[in-house]
Design a protein around this motif. Structure first.
Motif, PDB file in Angstrom:
ATOM      1  N   GLU A  86       3.481   0.151  -7.655  1.00 26.95           N
ATOM      2  CA  GLU A  86       2.393   0.752  -6.887  1.00 26.95           C
ATOM      3  C   GLU A  86       2.955   1.668  -5.816  1.00 26.95           C
ATOM      4  OE1 GLU A  86      -0.496   0.908  -3.448  1.00 26.95           O
ATOM      5  OE2 GLU A  86       1.540   0.150  -3.515  1.00 26.95           O
ATOM      6  N   GLU A  87       4.013   1.193  -5.175  1.00 28.64           N
ATOM      7  CA  GLU A  87       4.548   1.917  -4.005  1.00 28.64           C
ATOM      8  C   GLU A  87       5.083   3.308  -4.353  1.00 28.64           C
ATOM      9  OE1 GLU A  87       4.019   0.919  -1.106  1.00 28.64           O
ATOM     10  OE2 GLU A  87       4.066  -1.280  -0.998  1.00 28.64           O
ATOM     11  N   MET A 102       0.845  -1.188   0.000  1.00 28.17           N
ATOM     12  CA  MET A 102       0.000   0.000   0.000  1.00 28.17           C
ATOM     13  C   MET A 102       0.878   1.234   0.000  1.00 28.17           C
ATOM     14  SD  MET A 102      -3.215   1.034   2.431  1.00 28.17           S
ATOM     15  CE  MET A 102      -3.735  -0.624   2.543  1.00 28.17           C
ATOM     16  N   MET A 103       0.410   2.241  -0.718  1.00 24.71           N
ATOM     17  CA  MET A 103       1.196   3.449  -0.841  1.00 24.71           C
ATOM     18  C   MET A 103       1.104   4.277   0.442  1.00 24.71           C
ATOM     19  SD  MET A 103       0.853   6.109  -3.983  1.00 24.71           S
ATOM     20  CE  MET A 103      -0.687   6.810  -3.410  1.00 24.71           C
ATOM     21  N   TYR A 115       3.797  -2.222   9.097  1.00 23.01           N
ATOM     22  CA  TYR A 115       3.638  -1.588   7.776  1.00 23.01           C
ATOM     23  C   TYR A 115       4.905  -0.842   7.356  1.00 23.01           C
ATOM     24  CZ  TYR A 115       1.973   1.835   4.342  1.00 23.01           C
ATOM     25  OH  TYR A 115       1.832   2.624   3.232  1.00 23.01           O
ATOM     26  N   HIS A 116       5.409  -1.195   6.173  1.00 25.51           N
ATOM     27  CA  HIS A 116       6.607  -0.556   5.603  1.00 25.51           C
ATOM     28  C   HIS A 116       7.829  -0.607   6.524  1.00 25.51           C
ATOM     29  CE1 HIS A 116       4.839   1.751   1.927  1.00 25.51           C
ATOM     30  NE2 HIS A 116       4.407   0.509   2.010  1.00 25.51           N
ATOM     31  N   ASP A 146       2.275  -6.598   2.699  1.00 26.99           N
ATOM     32  CA  ASP A 146       2.248  -5.562   1.646  1.00 26.99           C
ATOM     33  C   ASP A 146       3.223  -5.934   0.525  1.00 26.99           C
ATOM     34  OD1 ASP A 146       2.017  -3.231   0.214  1.00 26.99           O
ATOM     35  OD2 ASP A 146       2.969  -1.958   1.710  1.00 26.99           O
TER      36      ASP A 146
HETATM   37 ZN   LIG Z   1       2.993  -0.454   0.624  1.00 22.62          ZN
END
Ligand SMILES: [Zn+2]
Length: 390
Positions: free
Chosen positions: A174-175, A1-2, A278-279, A140
């Protein structure tokens, strides 16, 4: 996900994952049609997160694209792009290729409906290797890619052909700003008006904040409410709650549904939400909840099969139509976060706001309807809470 670009506050890393109650094996094996399987999802996530694929960026991204090509070829799915499985994405100058979308197709059996397309997509790129650290990106978005490949396998191996045609796509880049999906809609292999429904999943292996275990969220049904009975039907008897939310709960387009939404193509976006890894390099395969990933994959599989064979697919409506169930879902999210306020380090001001909001939402659910100004307030609070906590 961005990334939204908004710096998150402190991240509690040590959240335990509550593993999902398993459905008994007997009830799972009743379906004769092939369907997504936990062991295969687990194996695919392991492959995608392995150091050999380098966090799926740069050279690792190219290797991942090649891996997807091999999976599609082994399933005997047809190439999507003029005889090729890959779509090169140029950066300005056409000879400077910065990535590749990978796609395959299953052409429908009905002469009238086979020119209508259902797309199932997941972005395969991630953050690569930074300062010697591998970013495996298990949630992700190895989770979403594994789902997409398992649905592709189940449909490719099904004895019953679908009436409509289906595309399976792994989007690249996408990122860095939805580059792959944006390029795709500008260079689609079929006219965009022939795309009946776009479904994507980004991060479907854990839970929001590491605490909303029962839920997977789906956004987009507000623009095609006719999809809701299908979603409910597909999730019956699955050990996962599908919470339908308006996409405006998210600030900005956070994943590949964005370019399709902008072109008013009905879309559904599945996600279990951001979690504390996340990330970070801690987004590892062993942290995923595989029974939950299997349940979500089976829900999406049923939906794609339904959309590919129904006599009509619900069409786009401009003014979003939200439901009272959405309010109940937001109330449940806030309750789960409040129950974990210590691990999530929820401050006094947030606590006050969240408690008040839960009480207001309870009254709204009881009443059975929400005004547009009440909904605007709910969306603002939900955004604030998500930014502050995640
Ligand atoms: Zn991401």
């Amino acid at each position: 996900m961005m990334m939204t670009g908004i710096r998150r506050l402190g991240l509690p890393f040590a959240l335990a994952i509550t593993w999902f109650a398993m459905t008994p094996a007997a009830s799972r094996s009743q379906e004769s049609r092939p369907q997504p399987e936990e062991a295969r999802l687990r194996a695919e996530v392991k492959t995608l997160t392995s150091p050999a694929l380098g966090g799926r960026r740069g050279e690792g991204g190219r290797k991942t694209a090649q891996h997807l090509v091999e999976v599609f070829r082994a399933l005997k799915l047809e190439p999507l792009f003029d005889g090729r499985y890959t779509q090169a994405i140029p950066d300005g100058a056409p000879d400077r290729i910065i990535g590749h979308n990978v796609g395959a197709r299953l052409v429908g059996s009905d002469p009238q409906l086979r020119d209508e397309w259902i797309i199932l997509a997941a972005h395969f790129d991630h953050l690569g290797v930074r300062e010697g650290q591998l970013y495996p990106g298990a949630d992700d978005n190895a989770s979403g890619v594994a789902m997409m490949l398992e649905v592709a396998r189940a449909m490719a191996q099904s004895p019953e052909a679908s009436k409509r045609s289906v595309m399976f796509i792994g989007f690249d880049l996408e990122e860095i700003g939805l580059y792959g999906s944006r390029y795709f809609v500008e260079h689609s292999p079929v006219p965009l008006k022939q795309i009946s429904l776009f479904i994507t999943a980004d991060m479907i292996g854990r839970s929001l904040g590491g605490v909303c275990d029962p839920y997977v969220f789906v956004m987009g049904s507000e623009h095609a409410p006719g999809l809701r009975p299908w979603i409910n039907q597909a999730s019956q008897q699955q050990p996962v709650k599908v919470g339908m939310l308006g996409t405006d709960i998210l600030i900005l387009d956070r994943s590949d549904y964005g370019p399709f939404r902008a072109r008013e193509i009905p879309y559904l976006f599945f996600s279990t939400g951001e979690n504390p890894t996340y990330h970070t390099p801690d987004d590892r395969p062993e942290t995923l909840n595989y029974p939950k990933l299997e349940a979500i994959s089976q829900v999406i599989h049923k939906l794609v099969v339904q959309a590919a064979s129904a006599s009509k697919v619900p069409t786009w409506i401009q003014a979003p139509e939200n439901t009272i169930e959405e309010v109940a879902t937001v109330r449940d999210i806030l309750r789960s976060l409040l129950e974990n306020r210590e691990t999530l380090k929820i401050g006094v001001a947030q606590l006050y706001l969240m408690n008040n909001t839960v009480r207001t939402l309870e009254a709204i659910v009881e009443r059975g309807s929400i005004t547009s100004s009440e909904r605007a307030t709910m969306v603002n609070v939900a955004r604030l809470v998500l930014i502050a906590i995640l």
